[in-house]
Design an enzyme around this catalytic site. Structure first.
Site, PDB file in Angstrom:
ATOM      1  NE  ARG A   1       7.099 -10.288  -0.799  1.00  0.00           N
ATOM      2  CZ  ARG A   1       7.681  -9.523  -1.722  1.00  0.00           C
ATOM      3  NH1 ARG A   1       6.943  -8.714  -2.473  1.00  0.00           N
ATOM      4  NH2 ARG A   1       8.974  -9.561  -1.901  1.00  0.00           N
TER       5      ARG A   1
ATOM      6  NE  ARG B   1      18.141  16.028  -1.050  1.00  0.00           N
ATOM      7  CZ  ARG B   1      18.036  14.789  -0.568  1.00  0.00           C
ATOM      8  NH1 ARG B   1      18.509  13.771  -1.220  1.00  0.00           N
ATOM      9  NH2 ARG B   1      17.452  14.602   0.598  1.00  0.00           N
TER      10      ARG B   1
ATOM     11  N   PRO C   1       0.817  -1.200   0.000  1.00  0.00           N
ATOM     12  CG  PRO C   1      -0.388  -1.370   1.939  1.00  0.00           C
ATOM     13  CD  PRO C   1       0.872  -1.800   1.315  1.00  0.00           C
ATOM     14  CD  GLU C   2       2.425   3.324  -4.369  1.00  0.00           C
ATOM     15  OE1 GLU C   2       2.548   4.522  -4.663  1.00  0.00           O
ATOM     16  OE2 GLU C   2       2.543   2.413  -5.200  1.00  0.00           O
TER      17      GLU C   2
END
Length: 278
Positions: free
Chosen positions: A123, A162, A2-3
């Site tokens: 998992r 960045r 899930p995000e």
DNA sequence: ATAAACGCCTGACGGC
DNA sequence: TGCCGTCAGGCGTTTA
């Protein structure tokens, strides 16, 4: 798995009821049990039990991909990682017998009213923290992408220092909190940016496009209750509107070019080679 | 600072 | 049918 949108959907169901279960707000914890040792982040289940036992659920919220269960004294944090999910159910069948556990159940939070909240996780990557100092964990996270203070100007400013590729950077939870593989691929496609673009080389116009795309895919994800793929996480509809994710070889919906799959930052990455050029 | 490689786990799927 | 490699909504640690 899930995000942000999937976690948000789960949190709303825990708060208000939904996804086949009732709200857990205001319930009192009878006990907590772990069925896979490493699901509990600390290695002390009896201390964890003592820290939650008898406490009420004061609030349920989300920070990034964490589920936050605010108790009267301590806080339970849950991260579902790749295959975790939550369900709320009665502990008993109609004949009074215990409802049996399921194969991948890793943690059960039982309440005094005979409801229970089950953390299931095929998992075993998911983690649960029980702490009086949730900020030790949540404090390291980047801004919430749907919050008021996440502006195009802020994103542009954060990009300037960045030199990383934009996709792994967007998925870095300390840079921006909540984006995962699906929504990042989708946002970059909408913004017409190549996933390997170097962040500080993006113009403000492009960053503005990206910012808008991030907010629009996340909002669409929440509105459709997240994405349901494979056997993990049921009930979402966002997969029906994928533009690139898992569409390798299929036509780009904007230009007709076949979608390509490459690896960026060790993650499968889907993009349109015509719409998304460096 | 950046990124790759790997570990943690189980299951689905495709090729042979 | 079975075996094998690859892949999977994530993230922490170690190594270049």
């Amino acid at each position: 798995m899930p995000e942000l949108p999937e976690v948000e959907t789960i949190v709303r169901a825990l708060r208000d009821g939904g996804r086949g279960g009732k709200s857990i707000c205001g319930l009192t914890i009878r006990d907590i049990r772990f069925y896979w040792k490493r699901t509990l982040s600390s290695s002390n289940p009896s201390l964890a039990e003592a820290m939650v036992q008898g406490q009420g659920i004061v609030a349920v919220s989300r920070r990034a991909k964490y589920i936050v269960l605010q108790l009267e004294v301590s806080t339970i944090l849950i991260h579902l990682r790749m295959s975790g999910d939550i369900r709320v159910e009665s502990s008993f069948l109609e004949n009074g017998k215990m409802l049996p556990m399921q194969k991948y159940d890793r943690m059960v939070l039982s309440f005094t009213n005979q409801l229970r909240m089950v953390f299931t996780d095929t998992r075993k990557f998911g983690r649960v923290w029980i702490t009086e100092h949730p900020q030790d964990i949540l404090g390291k996270l980047g801004p919430e992408p749907l919050s008021e203070d996440f502006t195009p100007e802020l994103l542009f400013e954060k990009f300037q220092t960045r030199k990383r590729q934009v996709k792994p950077l967007l998925m870095d939870q300390q840079f921006l909190a909540g984006m995962g593989n699906i929504y990042t691929d989708e946002a970059l496609h909408i913004a017409r940016l190549h996933p390997r673009q170097i962040a500080n080389k993006l113009s403000f116009e492009k960053v503005k496009r990206l910012h808008h795309a991030i907010q629009s895919v996340l909002t669409a994800g929440i509105q459709t209750n997240g994405a349901s793929i494979d056997w993990v996480y049921k009930g979402g509809e966002f997969q029906n509107t994928f533009g690139v994710y898992q569409r390798t070889g299929e036509d780009c919906l904007k230009c007709g070019t076949p979608i390509e799959r490459i690896t960026v930052g060790q993650r499968g990455t889907h993009y349109c080679p015509l719409c998304q050029r460096i």
